[in-house]
Design a protein around this motif. Structure first.
Motif, PDB file in Angstrom:
ATOM      1  N   MET A  58       0.813  -1.218   0.000  1.00 46.76           N
ATOM      2  CA  MET A  58       0.000   0.000   0.000  1.00 46.76           C
ATOM      3  C   MET A  58       0.849   1.272   0.000  1.00 46.76           C
ATOM      4  SD  MET A  58      -3.098  -1.062  -0.061  1.00 46.76           S
ATOM      5  CE  MET A  58      -4.066   0.339   0.420  1.00 46.76           C
ATOM      6  N   ALA A  59       2.154   1.127   0.087  1.00 43.57           N
ATOM      7  CA  ALA A  59       3.033   2.298   0.144  1.00 43.57           C
ATOM      8  C   ALA A  59       2.871   3.150  -1.114  1.00 43.57           C
ATOM      9  CB  ALA A  59       4.487   1.864   0.290  1.00 43.57           C
ATOM     10  N   GLU A  60       2.950   4.474  -0.924  1.00 44.94           N
ATOM     11  CA  GLU A  60       2.802   5.389  -2.050  1.00 44.94           C
ATOM     12  C   GLU A  60       3.871   5.118  -3.114  1.00 44.94           C
ATOM     13  OE1 GLU A  60       2.563  10.169  -2.612  1.00 44.94           O
ATOM     14  OE2 GLU A  60       1.674   9.308  -0.804  1.00 44.94           O
ATOM     15  N   GLU A  61       5.103   4.949  -2.652  1.00 44.80           N
ATOM     16  CA  GLU A  61       6.182   4.521  -3.547  1.00 44.80           C
ATOM     17  C   GLU A  61       6.626   3.149  -3.075  1.00 44.80           C
ATOM     18  OE1 GLU A  61       9.603   6.692  -5.060  1.00 44.80           O
ATOM     19  OE2 GLU A  61       8.658   8.484  -4.223  1.00 44.80           O
ATOM     20  N   ARG A  62       6.323   2.163  -3.857  1.00 47.58           N
ATOM     21  CA  ARG A  62       6.590   0.791  -3.430  1.00 47.58           C
ATOM     22  C   ARG A  62       8.034   0.406  -3.746  1.00 47.58           C
ATOM     23  NH1 ARG A  62       2.616  -4.367  -4.673  1.00 47.58           N
ATOM     24  NH2 ARG A  62       3.584  -5.782  -3.183  1.00 47.58           N
ATOM     25  N   HIS A  63       8.732  -0.080  -2.710  1.00 45.88           N
ATOM     26  CA  HIS A  63      10.121  -0.483  -2.869  1.00 45.88           C
ATOM     27  C   HIS A  63      10.315  -1.980  -2.630  1.00 45.88           C
ATOM     28  CE1 HIS A  63      11.429   3.653  -3.241  1.00 45.88           C
ATOM     29  NE2 HIS A  63      10.685   3.943  -2.193  1.00 45.88           N
ATOM     30  N   THR A  64       9.284  -2.623  -2.072  1.00 39.45           N
ATOM     31  CA  THR A  64       9.386  -4.039  -1.742  1.00 39.45           C
ATOM     32  C   THR A  64       8.152  -4.775  -2.240  1.00 39.45           C
ATOM     33  OG1 THR A  64      10.594  -3.419   0.259  1.00 39.45           O
ATOM     34  CG2 THR A  64       9.831  -5.678   0.127  1.00 39.45           C
ATOM     35  N   TYR A  65       8.381  -5.856  -2.919  1.00 35.44           N
ATOM     36  CA  TYR A  65       7.304  -6.723  -3.410  1.00 35.44           C
ATOM     37  C   TYR A  65       7.507  -8.087  -2.780  1.00 35.44           C
ATOM     38  CZ  TYR A  65       6.600  -3.183  -7.023  1.00 35.44           C
ATOM     39  OH  TYR A  65       6.351  -2.005  -7.695  1.00 35.44           O
ATOM     40  N   ARG A  66       6.598  -8.447  -1.857  1.00 32.86           N
ATOM     41  CA  ARG A  66       6.642  -9.789  -1.274  1.00 32.86           C
ATOM     42  C   ARG A  66       5.315 -10.431  -1.643  1.00 32.86           C
ATOM     43  NH1 ARG A  66      10.446  -8.843   4.016  1.00 32.86           N
ATOM     44  NH2 ARG A  66       9.743  -6.716   4.165  1.00 32.86           N
ATOM     45  N   LEU A  67       5.392 -11.470  -2.437  1.00 32.84           N
ATOM     46  CA  LEU A  67       4.216 -11.948  -3.158  1.00 32.84           C
ATOM     47  C   LEU A  67       4.000 -13.443  -2.965  1.00 32.84           C
ATOM     48  CD1 LEU A  67       5.250 -10.004  -6.370  1.00 32.84           C
ATOM     49  CD2 LEU A  67       3.378  -9.345  -4.824  1.00 32.84           C
ATOM     50  N   ALA A  68       2.731 -13.817  -3.040  1.00 32.57           N
ATOM     51  CA  ALA A  68       2.336 -15.227  -2.939  1.00 32.57           C
ATOM     52  C   ALA A  68       2.442 -15.882  -4.309  1.00 32.57           C
ATOM     53  CB  ALA A  68       0.903 -15.319  -2.418  1.00 32.57           C
ATOM     54  N   VAL A  69       2.917 -17.109  -4.323  1.00 33.55           N
ATOM     55  CA  VAL A  69       2.992 -17.891  -5.556  1.00 33.55           C
ATOM     56  C   VAL A  69       2.009 -19.044  -5.445  1.00 33.55           C
ATOM     57  CG1 VAL A  69       4.475 -19.246  -7.081  1.00 33.55           C
ATOM     58  CG2 VAL A  69       5.444 -17.327  -5.784  1.00 33.55           C
ATOM     59  N   VAL A  70       1.117 -19.156  -6.423  1.00 33.94           N
ATOM     60  CA  VAL A  70       0.095 -20.212  -6.406  1.00 33.94           C
ATOM     61  C   VAL A  70       0.177 -21.020  -7.704  1.00 33.94           C
ATOM     62  CG1 VAL A  70      -1.428 -18.814  -4.945  1.00 33.94           C
ATOM     63  CG2 VAL A  70      -1.715 -18.755  -7.434  1.00 33.94           C
ATOM     64  N   ARG A  71      -0.360 -22.246  -7.648  1.00 33.11           N
ATOM     65  CA  ARG A  71      -0.448 -23.061  -8.855  1.00 33.11           C
ATOM     66  C   ARG A  71      -1.770 -22.770  -9.550  1.00 33.11           C
ATOM     67  NH1 ARG A  71       1.102 -28.914  -6.514  1.00 33.11           N
ATOM     68  NH2 ARG A  71      -0.639 -28.326  -5.195  1.00 33.11           N
ATOM     69  N   ARG A  72      -1.718 -22.547 -10.830  1.00 31.00           N
ATOM     70  CA  ARG A  72      -2.926 -22.217 -11.588  1.00 31.00           C
ATOM     71  C   ARG A  72      -3.917 -23.373 -11.589  1.00 31.00           C
ATOM     72  NH1 ARG A  72      -1.391 -19.791 -17.248  1.00 31.00           N
ATOM     73  NH2 ARG A  72      -3.628 -19.446 -17.221  1.00 31.00           N
TER      74      ARG A  72
END
Length: 198
Positions: free
Chosen positions: A61-75
């Motif tokens: 939600m940061a105005e300027e995003r510096h970090t992307y920590r993301l979920a990985v799922v199987r389609r």
């Protein structure tokens, strides 16, 4: 916030959801000593994992995003990737001069299926495409031959041996540093890499 969704042949990478099910999935990942063997922290308890998901969402939600920590799922696990539970974690930490560090962690039940290469490829495509980065780097424990092989196959070059890069469990550990430049990336979908969106 512009939600990230990257789609590959078998996997999708998306934002985390703050639900009990997603917390269980992250805890299953980070409480496994084999999974965290080469990570810079010891296995985490459920409460710490809950704090982590809150942090991931704050960063998103940061105005300027510096970090992307993301979920990985199987389609294959759900018609919509938003409904599938994470089997891995992907990260990008932006630095200066259009650079970033990338990372990925997979749960043990999905090891050996080539998912790490797909995750790293999707992150490369996103980095050099949508984010317009020039350089991607990754640090790999010197004993983590599988991860080093993933990066090498994607075109990352070994830049050096970083001595005593991490102190964990009372022991100093060394790392290899790898890097890939935008003009070296020739991913599966061409110079701009895999697509973002649906």
């Amino acid at each position: 916030m512009v939600p990230v969704r990257l789609t590959g042949p078998r996997l999708a990478i998306r934002e985390y959801h703050h639900t009990p099910e997603e917390l269980d999935a992250l805890h299953a990942l980070y409480s496994d000593p084999e999974v965290t063997r080469y990570l810079p922290f010891e296995p985490r308890d459920r409460e710490t994992c809950a704090d982590q998901i809150e942090l991931y969402l704050e960063e998103a939600m940061a105005e300027e995003r510096h970090t992307y920590r993301l979920a990985v799922v199987r389609r294959e696990d759900a018609e919509d990737p938003e409904d599938a539970l994470p089997v891995a974690h992907a990260s990008l930490t932006l630095g200066t001069y259009r650079s970033a560090y990338l990372g990925y962690v997979l749960s043990r039940p999905v090891w050996g299926r080539g998912y790490a290469g797909e995750i790293a490829g999707l992150l490369c495509g996103f980095s050099f495409g949508a984010l317009g980065l020039h350089r991607l780097a990754a640090r790999v424990d010197v004993e983590n031959a599988a991860s080093a092989k993933v990066l090498t196959r994607l075109g990352f070059r070994l830049e050096g041996h970083v001595r005593h890069d991490l102190y964990k469990g009372g022991v100093w550990r060394d790392s290899y540093q790898y890097a890939l430049l935008a003009d070296e990336w020739t991913g599966p979908s061409g110079p701009s890499g895999p697509r973002q969106g649906g």
